[in-house]
Design a protein around this motif. Structure first.
Motif, PDB file in Angstrom:
ATOM      1  N   UNK A  29      27.964   1.478 -31.776  1.00  0.00           N
ATOM      2  CA  UNK A  29      27.845   0.038 -31.597  1.00  0.00           C
ATOM      3  C   UNK A  29      26.514  -0.437 -32.161  1.00  0.00           C
ATOM      4  N   UNK A  33      24.597  -7.677 -29.030  1.00  0.00           N
ATOM      5  CA  UNK A  33      25.931  -8.154 -28.672  1.00  0.00           C
ATOM      6  C   UNK A  33      25.833  -9.613 -28.256  1.00  0.00           C
ATOM      7  N   UNK A 139      34.964  -6.798 -31.694  1.00  0.00           N
ATOM      8  CA  UNK A 139      35.773  -6.804 -30.466  1.00  0.00           C
ATOM      9  C   UNK A 139      35.301  -7.890 -29.494  1.00  0.00           C
ATOM     10  N   UNK A 160      32.343 -11.362 -24.099  1.00  0.00           N
ATOM     11  CA  UNK A 160      31.430 -10.515 -24.863  1.00  0.00           C
ATOM     12  C   UNK A 160      31.988 -10.331 -26.276  1.00  0.00           C
ATOM     13  N   UNK A 162      31.308  -7.344 -29.074  1.00  0.00           N
ATOM     14  CA  UNK A 162      30.571  -6.154 -29.498  1.00  0.00           C
ATOM     15  C   UNK A 162      31.065  -5.774 -30.896  1.00  0.00           C
TER      16      UNK A 162
ATOM     17  N   UNK B  59      29.592  -2.073 -22.282  1.00  0.00           N
ATOM     18  CA  UNK B  59      30.579  -3.094 -22.682  1.00  0.00           C
ATOM     19  C   UNK B  59      31.790  -2.506 -23.404  1.00  0.00           C
ATOM     20  N   UNK B  65      38.841  -2.769 -21.848  1.00  0.00           N
ATOM     21  CA  UNK B  65      39.654  -3.044 -23.030  1.00  0.00           C
ATOM     22  C   UNK B  65      41.122  -2.662 -22.851  1.00  0.00           C
ATOM     23  N   UNK B 149      36.355   2.604 -28.234  1.00  0.00           N
ATOM     24  CA  UNK B 149      37.431   1.625 -28.391  1.00  0.00           C
ATOM     25  C   UNK B 149      38.745   2.216 -28.882  1.00  0.00           C
TER      26      UNK B 149
END
Ligand SMILES: Cc1ncc(COP(=O)(O)O)c(C=O)c1O
Ligand SMILES: Cc1ncc(COP(=O)(O)O)c(C=O)c1O
Lengths: 367, 367
Positions: A29, A33, A139, A160, A162, B59, B65, B149
């Motif tokens: 990541x 964010x 996302x 959020x 990200x 996150x 998710x 993810x």
């Protein structure tokens, strides 16, 4: 659209970026964010870009218990001249709100959030990889945060965004996959949540995927939940078949997710004059076409793979080998065109791409 | 069962306890909570009781998710002589594991976790309220925590137990409710996740509940997702009908949650010699029985309300008034017996209650 002032807290020590051959999907990541909160008094408020970090959540927060949440998935692509492009992002914002409606979540301002996303990408532009097939996966996700165990919609939410640099879906070049037609488990049913991009539809599918994996197959073909006859989707993709010169995809029936790649595929086929129809199609019909030699191509469509050709369908112990296990002509042309437009290699005649950020964009004034 | 050593971190400043008339449901939480982690190397490990507090979650954690999560709901009751009783808790542990299997979540050791729960309640025993109808609601929940993810089962999980003192479900005495028969939305379908106690099944139902609330009705009667004919559940409860002297509840069909109150109801009716059957029953059949004067009682069963008599069913603009809107004899006897056993007022002939903690229990050595 009235833009709220967006706060920006810069990360002190930027992360080391992974090599593009290590990326995989959704593992790394970026440095920052985007966050925004909702409550009944202030509506959506406090838009902010902060260092990527864990969030603090009450153990009784509704997201953990009743799954009130929606998400989106889209990508930013780097062009050869270092532009950064989004592909039809306004469709993702619209679908996010459609999902939210189904899940009783307050809608966001689509234009405003797209603007925030663009600001976030401007800040993170160095994270958009450039190697063939790579991109920055985006996302957006909304979660219900009320600390309350009542079975009812939350009054507070967090939104959020990200970002994750992702590798090529086809590091060894496109290879058609083998798919298991699932007869027992159901992904979604009319009246349920299948048309929404919401958490529930995904983990509920793991059992079926497990069965496919055990047989060495890569994904599941989903049939309708009512008669277990009609074809709906493949894995987390929409599905298309070329039958006797005509392309067919299951019509939106209240349990299929309306994919943006599906929509683009239909529009491109129309532009090209290739007949395309949205209609009900049963596995038995497909099977008959196969045995008549009329099933010419099969492929999935979705943001992750763009086009995923299907080489084999396993249905009740029978193996249907499609186009000799090779990618078909239409699938190939769609793949080349869509990925070409996304990465700026093919001229965008349709106004599908939106500039997210460029090296010369000045991001500071608005932050 | 090999018990792991459980760490205990005591809260420094204990919270003020709310008055029992302010409790409501799931709004207040006790001083401590139980936590335990899972990873592939260590399996379930690090069981601990710590001050109730927010948890830190990435996150990208899968729970946000893809909704991979399961939960349970049960209660601890205070008897007149200050014993604290659980009602058939081993059934909740078993169902938690059944839900986990459906959701590809690693199972817990049922006995071990029940033991941890008992220790947590021993520490929090002053939080079990004593007023009529009140109890300590217990919420075990497992969440997927991998920061990843990919659409696949998580490799790490957190198991939590939080406790909430809850008020009487019937502060004004039992009152039969009005129920809307839902024709459009579906709670769950065979092949889906309806038999598991998992987040998805709850928020997906908010839209239907909204429609009921708009009409001033208190809950939804769910029909099957396939033909929209057969009765499945009511709100988050199982449902029973007394028809011509016989009690009928929908048979477990792959989309109904197997309630522990349902099970206890069936067992009690059998003990009492009241005929009870698990079978398919359609709304049309029920409607016919109603018009023949044979529909004598209707009620929901669940941990929250125990027995919730149905006074009215609204089906396609027709209102079916059941037992003149009064609680029926069988419903009343079930309510009195089950709540009596739960609170120690009625002798427990069936071995259903388990002591959770008592004032004289010494909790320190094992902690
Ligand atoms: C269930 C499901 N179907 C289809 C798709 C394809 O949609 P899109 O083309 O917008 O990525 C997705 C998401 O990617 C999905 O999650
Ligand atoms: C969907 C659903 N049905 C039925 C029930 C009743 O189950 P139990 O009697 O175990 O509380 C519950 C939970 O309480 C539930 O969530």
């Amino acid at each position: 659209m009235t833009l709220q002032t967006i706060a920006f807290e810069k990360r002190e020590q930027l992360k080391q970026k992974p090599n593009s051959d290590q990326l995989g999907f959704g593992k790394y990541f970026t440095d920052h964010m985007f966050l925004m909160d909702y409550d009944e008094q202030k509506d959506w408020h406090n838009p902010r870009i902060v260092p990527y970090q864990s969030i603090s959540v009450d153990p009784s927060a509704m997201i953990f218990h009743y799954g009130q949440t929606v998400f989106e998935g889209l990508k930013a692509y780097r062009t050869e001249d270092d532009q950064i492009l989004l592909f039809r992002p306004e469709n993702n914002m619209k679908r996010l709100n459609q999902s939210s409606k189904r899940m009783s979540i307050p809608e966001i301002d689509e234009e405003e959030v797209l603007h925030y996303l663009q600001q976030l990408i401007a800040i993170e532009q160095d994270w958009v990889p450039s190697a063939e097939g790579t991109s920055l996966y985006i996302r957006p996700v909304v979660i219900a945060t009320d600390p309350n165990l009542s079975v009812e919609p939350s009054k507070t939410y967090t939104f959020m965004i990200i970002l994750s640099p992702v590798g090529s879906y086809y590091p060894q070049g496109i290879k058609p996959v083998s798919i298991r037609v699932e007869q027992q488990y159901t992904r979604a049913v009319k009246g349920g949540t299948g048309t929404a991009k919401t958490a529930a539809n995904y983990s509920g599918a793991y059992k079926a995927q497990e069965k496919a994996t055990e047989q060495g197959l890569s994904q599941v073909l989903w049939l309708d939940g009512i008669e277990k006859k009609y074809i709906e989707e493949v894995g987390s993709m929409n599905v298309f078949f070329k039958i006797d010169g005509e392309v067919i995809t299951p019509e939106l029936n209240g349990s299929i997710l309306e994919g943006i790649t599906r929509k683009s595929t239909i529009e491109l086929l129309n532009h090209w004059g290739i007949p395309v129809k949205e209609q009900k199609i049963s596995m038995a019909e497909l099977h008959a076409y196969y045995h008549n030699g009329k099933l010419e191509e099969a492929f999935g469509t979705g943001t992750a793979a763009v086009i995923s050709p299907i080489g084999e369908l396993i249905w009740e112990n029978e193996k249907l080998v499609i186009n000799e296990g090779q990618i078909g002509e239409v699938a190939k042309k769609l793949y080349d065109t869509i990925t070409g437009i996304q990465t700026g290699k093919v001229k965008d005649r349709y106004g599908w791409t939106v500039e997210a950020a460029s090296k010369t964009m000045n991001t500071s004034p608005s932050l």
